[in-house]
Scaffold this active site. Sequence first.
Site, short mmCIF file in Angstrom:
data_model
loop_
_atom_site.label_atom_id
_atom_site.label_comp_id
_atom_site.label_asym_id
_atom_site.label_seq_id
_atom_site.Cartn_x
_atom_site.Cartn_y
_atom_site.Cartn_z
N CYS A 2 0.84 -1.20 0.00
CA CYS A 2 0.00 0.00 0.00
C CYS A 2 0.87 1.25 0.00
O CYS A 2 2.08 1.18 0.10
CB CYS A 2 -0.87 0.00 1.25
SG CYS A 2 -1.70 -1.57 1.51
N ARG A 27 1.21 2.05 -6.14
CA ARG A 27 1.57 1.06 -5.10
C ARG A 27 0.36 0.23 -4.70
O ARG A 27 0.48 -0.75 -3.96
CB ARG A 27 2.12 1.78 -3.87
CG ARG A 27 3.41 2.51 -4.08
CD ARG A 27 3.82 3.25 -2.82
NE ARG A 27 4.09 2.33 -1.73
CZ ARG A 27 5.29 1.79 -1.51
NH1 ARG A 27 6.29 2.09 -2.31
NH2 ARG A 27 5.49 0.96 -0.52
N TRP A 74 -3.72 -1.85 -1.38
CA TRP A 74 -3.69 -3.02 -2.27
C TRP A 74 -4.00 -4.19 -1.38
O TRP A 74 -3.16 -4.61 -0.56
CB TRP A 74 -2.32 -3.15 -2.93
CG TRP A 74 -2.20 -4.26 -3.91
CD1 TRP A 74 -2.98 -4.48 -5.01
CD2 TRP A 74 -1.25 -5.33 -3.90
NE1 TRP A 74 -2.58 -5.60 -5.67
CE2 TRP A 74 -1.53 -6.14 -5.04
CE3 TRP A 74 -0.21 -5.67 -3.08
CZ2 TRP A 74 -0.78 -7.29 -5.32
CZ3 TRP A 74 0.54 -6.80 -3.37
CH2 TRP A 74 0.24 -7.60 -4.47
N ASN A 100 0.88 -0.41 6.31
CA ASN A 100 1.32 -1.16 5.12
C ASN A 100 2.12 -2.35 5.63
O ASN A 100 3.07 -2.18 6.39
CB ASN A 100 2.20 -0.27 4.22
CG ASN A 100 2.73 -1.03 3.01
OD1 ASN A 100 2.18 -2.07 2.63
ND2 ASN A 100 3.80 -0.54 2.41
N GLY A 101 1.70 -3.56 5.28
CA GLY A 101 2.42 -4.76 5.73
C GLY A 101 1.43 -5.84 6.09
O GLY A 101 0.25 -5.77 5.73
N GLU A 482 10.79 -12.55 -20.69
CA GLU A 482 10.47 -11.17 -20.30
C GLU A 482 9.47 -10.55 -21.27
O GLU A 482 8.53 -9.88 -20.87
CB GLU A 482 11.75 -10.35 -20.23
CG GLU A 482 11.57 -8.85 -20.10
CD GLU A 482 10.76 -8.39 -18.89
OE1 GLU A 482 10.50 -9.21 -17.99
OE2 GLU A 482 10.37 -7.22 -18.84
N LYS A 486 5.82 -9.03 -20.17
CA LYS A 486 5.36 -7.67 -20.50
C LYS A 486 3.97 -7.73 -21.14
O LYS A 486 3.07 -6.99 -20.78
CB LYS A 486 6.34 -7.00 -21.47
CG LYS A 486 7.60 -6.52 -20.82
CD LYS A 486 7.45 -5.28 -19.97
CE LYS A 486 7.39 -5.42 -18.49
NZ LYS A 486 8.16 -6.31 -17.71
N GLU A 489 1.16 -9.06 -18.59
CA GLU A 489 0.82 -8.28 -17.39
C GLU A 489 0.12 -6.96 -17.70
O GLU A 489 -0.58 -6.43 -16.84
CB GLU A 489 2.05 -8.03 -16.52
CG GLU A 489 3.07 -7.06 -17.04
CD GLU A 489 4.16 -6.80 -16.01
OE1 GLU A 489 3.91 -6.79 -14.80
OE2 GLU A 489 5.31 -6.64 -16.44
N HIS A 505 9.41 -30.28 -27.83
CA HIS A 505 9.13 -31.31 -26.81
C HIS A 505 7.74 -31.14 -26.20
O HIS A 505 7.51 -31.52 -25.06
CB HIS A 505 10.21 -31.24 -25.72
CG HIS A 505 11.57 -31.52 -26.24
ND1 HIS A 505 12.03 -32.79 -26.52
CD2 HIS A 505 12.56 -30.67 -26.62
CE1 HIS A 505 13.26 -32.72 -27.01
NE2 HIS A 505 13.60 -31.44 -27.08
N LYS A 604 3.20 -2.27 -7.86
CA LYS A 604 4.55 -2.00 -8.35
C LYS A 604 5.61 -2.75 -7.55
O LYS A 604 6.57 -3.24 -8.09
CB LYS A 604 4.84 -0.49 -8.26
CG LYS A 604 6.23 -0.10 -8.75
CD LYS A 604 6.47 -0.52 -10.19
CE LYS A 604 7.89 -0.26 -10.64
NZ LYS A 604 8.15 -0.89 -11.98
C1 AGP Z 1 7.62 -6.74 -13.85
O1 AGP Z 1 7.10 -5.96 -14.92
C2 AGP Z 1 6.69 -6.82 -12.66
N1 AGP Z 1 6.31 -5.53 -12.22
C3 AGP Z 1 7.24 -7.71 -11.56
O2 AGP Z 1 7.51 -8.97 -12.13
C4 AGP Z 1 8.53 -7.21 -10.86
O3 AGP Z 1 9.61 -7.30 -11.74
C5 AGP Z 1 8.80 -8.12 -9.65
O4 AGP Z 1 7.71 -7.98 -8.75
C6 AGP Z 1 10.11 -7.77 -8.92
O5 AGP Z 1 10.03 -6.46 -8.40
P1 AGP Z 1 11.40 -5.80 -7.84
O6 AGP Z 1 12.35 -5.71 -9.01
O7 AGP Z 1 10.99 -4.46 -7.34
O8 AGP Z 1 11.94 -6.69 -6.77
#
Ligand code: AGP
Length: 609
Positions: A2, A27, A74, A100-101, A482, A486, A489, A505, A604
């Site tokens: 959060c 966040r 969140w 937050n936590g 990767e 992208k 997500e 395979h 994030k």
């Molecule tokens: C990637 O686009 C995502 N936002 C997610 O996979 C992110 O890379 C992952 O949560 C790791 O975050 P960090 O690099 O802040 O540790």
Amino acid sequence: MCGIVGYVGKKNAENTLLEGLKRLEYRGYDSSGIAIVKNGKITSKKAVGKIINLENLLSGKNLDARIGISHTRWATHGKPTEENAHPHLSCDGNLAVVHNGIIENYQTLREELKKKGHKFLSQTDSEVLAHLIEEFYEKKDLKHAVCEALKLVEGTYGITAIANDNSDEIIAARKGSPLVLGIGDNENFIASDVAAILGYTKQVVYLNDGEIARVTKDNFEITDLDDRKIDCEISKIDWTLEESQRGGHDHFMLKEIMEQPRVIVDSTRGRLLPEEGTVRLGGLEDVEAKLRKIERIIIIACGTARYAGLIGEYMMEEYAEISVEVEFASEFRYRKPILDEKTAVLAVSQSGETADTLAAIREAKRKGALTLGIVNVVGSTIARETDAGVYNHAGPEIAVASTKAFTSQLVVLTLMAVLLGRQRKMSEVTGRRIIEEIETLPKKIEKILKSADKIKKLAKKYADYPNFMYLGRKYCFPLAEEGALKLKEISYIHSEGFAAGEMKHGSIALIDENFPVFAIAPKDSVYEKNISNIEEILARKGKIIILTTEGNKEAEKIADDVIYIPKTLEMLTPILGVVPLQLFAYYIASYKGLDVDKPRNLAKSVTVE
Ligand code: AGP
């Protein structure tokens, strides 16, 4: 995970808090709320959904306070509802808390508090804090009450609290969730990260785990939970407000994709020593002697950061001849990893707050391993808890989908491979060759970005396919993963990355005219192998986009579409190759009208396990 903002000072608190929350919305954004103190009374307002809903609720209310706390959520415990939104109040309404936590023992505490007559209005773990602090507030010493309450809490927290009869102070405490103090002129701020206070002040103090702060408009003091004073250091943040705004682009993600040429420059500034064919990484200088003795590296990370780590694995094996393993951070800590004094554990993390990665680092430290970090956010927990490390200097990455941090991570991993290699058998010539090629990357990325419109057209052509397969080999296999991440997500299209050689395979069974393939096939040491995989796909009526090296005219004869990238060293190809993949995903998501910067279900920085 959060976002928290607190304010005490000369300005209108609710306007300042709302502005700060908007900058933290990435966040977490399923509900939000604020609480202010005025004339000995606490007023709290909360709304479900994005922060604009809270703003609409407050408009016209003219609370006109000078102190308050706020929160954007969140959800981790309890659905996104108004009752579950923060702040949470004590039974008598005289205390307000945002958190937050995760409070791991909240059920036990909740039952004990209920037996004492406390009434709970939410299903959250966080509300326990409001009632627990109330239990210790009989002396009207808010900081003391917070300290005593937190001593009973197991889990993680970043909290701020206010009380109606302590109307000039905010109490802030952290353990496992970030909090930063912003030091202003006759005003002070508390926030989950600097983006919320940029534009008001550049002077910040990062709270560490176990610390608690009493903040008034013209002072702050930091102690531990037993009131032992802690000296702190005021840092100057070099991110302007502009940097954390969109810079004229429709989305933070596009701005951050476009920033990558500069990010390569910033990530290497002062670190390249071409005349010696090596690099200088100041954050590793204290452990340089230990690095010479390292025979094994375990890279731990999550998501995009882990794909960067997988590319780093190829680099360090090939150029430093060190054995490397890459682990999911969330798995590492539940295994029985074999660590010794010859093993270094390297955390890669943009936010420096990812709970799984932090927990894995703490486990590695407990076992005596040398812990290193590649982190973007200065002063973040992972940066401060690892023995040594390298900052990305990529600037604030606001979009949930990581882009510039990924290319910066690859650059820093390259620098580490050169440093480690030159401590071992890498020649000066090889080191210089790599460094000289790194210096050409910004211009090469700029050239790719100039073809953004071509990629935009391609994205529109493929935007309606329900599935996508990405293929790559060697350095480009993690790049394929990767690229798939992208796309999935931000566009919610099912997409997977595969090792090209693995496709036959089983996965090739998926291929038909509705399952297009993005084949990453630069003219490198495994190009011919990739082409034979592409032929296999074409034989099954698969649609192919080939990402390949400029000048490779063969690709146009076999693919439905071709995207070119400039030639570079094989180990650096992913730094160039990822840019078209980022743009492809971005334009598809934009074309579909989705919330590119804040995709559904994601945050994030995942500071919960
Ligand atoms: C990637 O686009 C995502 N936002 C997610 O996979 C992110 O890379 C992952 O949560 C790791 O975050 P960090 O690099 O802040 O540790």
